[in-house]
Design a protein around this motif. Sequence first.
Motif, PDB file in Angstrom:
ATOM      1  N   ARG A 145       0.658  -5.981  -0.789  1.00 50.58           N
ATOM      2  CA  ARG A 145       1.948  -5.328  -0.566  1.00 50.58           C
ATOM      3  C   ARG A 145       2.942  -6.279   0.095  1.00 50.58           C
ATOM      4  O   ARG A 145       4.131  -6.287  -0.243  1.00 50.58           O
ATOM      5  CB  ARG A 145       1.756  -4.075   0.299  1.00 50.58           C
ATOM      6  N   GLY A 184       5.811  -6.621  -2.347  1.00 52.48           N
ATOM      7  CA  GLY A 184       6.940  -5.852  -1.820  1.00 52.48           C
ATOM      8  C   GLY A 184       8.061  -6.752  -1.341  1.00 52.48           C
ATOM      9  O   GLY A 184       9.237  -6.389  -1.387  1.00 52.48           O
ATOM     10  N   TYR A 193       1.402  -2.187  -6.822  1.00 51.68           N
ATOM     11  CA  TYR A 193       1.965  -2.403  -5.490  1.00 51.68           C
ATOM     12  C   TYR A 193       3.392  -2.936  -5.510  1.00 51.68           C
ATOM     13  O   TYR A 193       4.002  -3.119  -4.458  1.00 51.68           O
ATOM     14  CB  TYR A 193       1.063  -3.314  -4.661  1.00 51.68           C
ATOM     15  N   SER A 221       3.952   1.970  -1.576  1.00 53.47           N
ATOM     16  CA  SER A 221       3.748   1.504  -0.211  1.00 53.47           C
ATOM     17  C   SER A 221       2.258   1.286   0.025  1.00 53.47           C
ATOM     18  O   SER A 221       1.416   1.732  -0.763  1.00 53.47           O
ATOM     19  CB  SER A 221       4.293   2.519   0.798  1.00 53.47           C
ATOM     20  N   THR A 222       1.936   0.607   1.110  1.00 54.71           N
ATOM     21  CA  THR A 222       0.542   0.228   1.371  1.00 54.71           C
ATOM     22  C   THR A 222      -0.385   1.433   1.471  1.00 54.71           C
ATOM     23  O   THR A 222      -1.416   1.510   0.800  1.00 54.71           O
ATOM     24  CB  THR A 222       0.455  -0.578   2.679  1.00 54.71           C
ATOM     25  N   GLU A 227       4.911  -3.724   5.652  1.00 52.48           N
ATOM     26  CA  GLU A 227       6.257  -3.423   5.211  1.00 52.48           C
ATOM     27  C   GLU A 227       7.286  -4.279   5.939  1.00 52.48           C
ATOM     28  O   GLU A 227       8.338  -4.599   5.401  1.00 52.48           O
ATOM     29  CB  GLU A 227       6.573  -1.941   5.442  1.00 52.48           C
TER      30      GLU A 227
END
Length: 322
Positions: free
Chosen positions: A22, A26, A83, A87-88, A250
């Motif tokens: 992530r 992300g 991913y 979200s994780t 995040e």
Amino acid sequence: MLIIVLTAFTLIAFAANSLLCRMALGGNLIDPVSFTTIRLASGALALIPVSGIFASEASQKTKGSWTSGFALFAYAVAFSLAYVSLSTGIGALILFGSVQITMISAAMKSGEKLTSVQWVGLIIAIIGLIGLVLPGISAPHPLGALLMCIAGIAWGAYSIRGRNAPAPAAMTSGNFLRSVPLAAIASLFAVSSFHLERTGILLALASGTITSGLGYILWYKVLRSLTTTQAAVVQLLVPVLAAFGGPLAELGALGDPAADDLGVLLGERLGLARWRHALLAVRGRGDDLDDHALVGLAGDDQLAALAAQDPVLALEDDVARG
């Protein structure tokens, strides 16, 4: 006691995979297919000397298989693609929810049965996880959720095939080696989305060499001491671990509020009691787990404090105690 320690390290490695993936995807530090290719290739290279260290007569006859290699590749590539949009914590929850369905269905089809204690632990753990996700958490991206379901099915199949591995290191190494050409072919079809940054490469290397390569050897070793249903249920702890670390991932990615919400919910409502519930489902092997090991992970003082704040936890603990 040893099996508990090895299982704990394995589950932490699984959760770390979610966090590393992530953080890389992300944050747009690498494209998902390149992450998968580097992860599998670095894992394969790291496992060559490891499998040599643990070489034995059994390892000479255990070289992995193309079926397991494909399952590993399918899991890894779907995991990475998912991913990009999940979200994780939510990603880990969908992944291991799919693993439960896959592995428990296969176990029941083969005639394996859960004890009443295991059923109680499984039901409470699933209800608890669903309850954590529903309040204040937005629905996951449909394509991301579908890809993560595919990853869960593939991982379930990979785990089932490794239950009777006579030489975990050799088999894991062979499976990784077979997954690399499949990842390379996938990279050719994804060349238009090719994107690499130094940090993304380092995260993929960490995932491949440590949390995947070494983590999967431990997993194959642990699987020999668990039934299929126990192996499935114990993985319910992974979304919990991933969600605790989700906000950290995040911060390194996009600051997705969904993961932060899940982390807050876990901090407020989960506590240590979930460990007791998940481990109840594994307790069918009384020779491996005892009451002291279970209670040590969630002491009565902590449970009483949590129950005073949350009636749901109080009810669940009463059921868990029988």
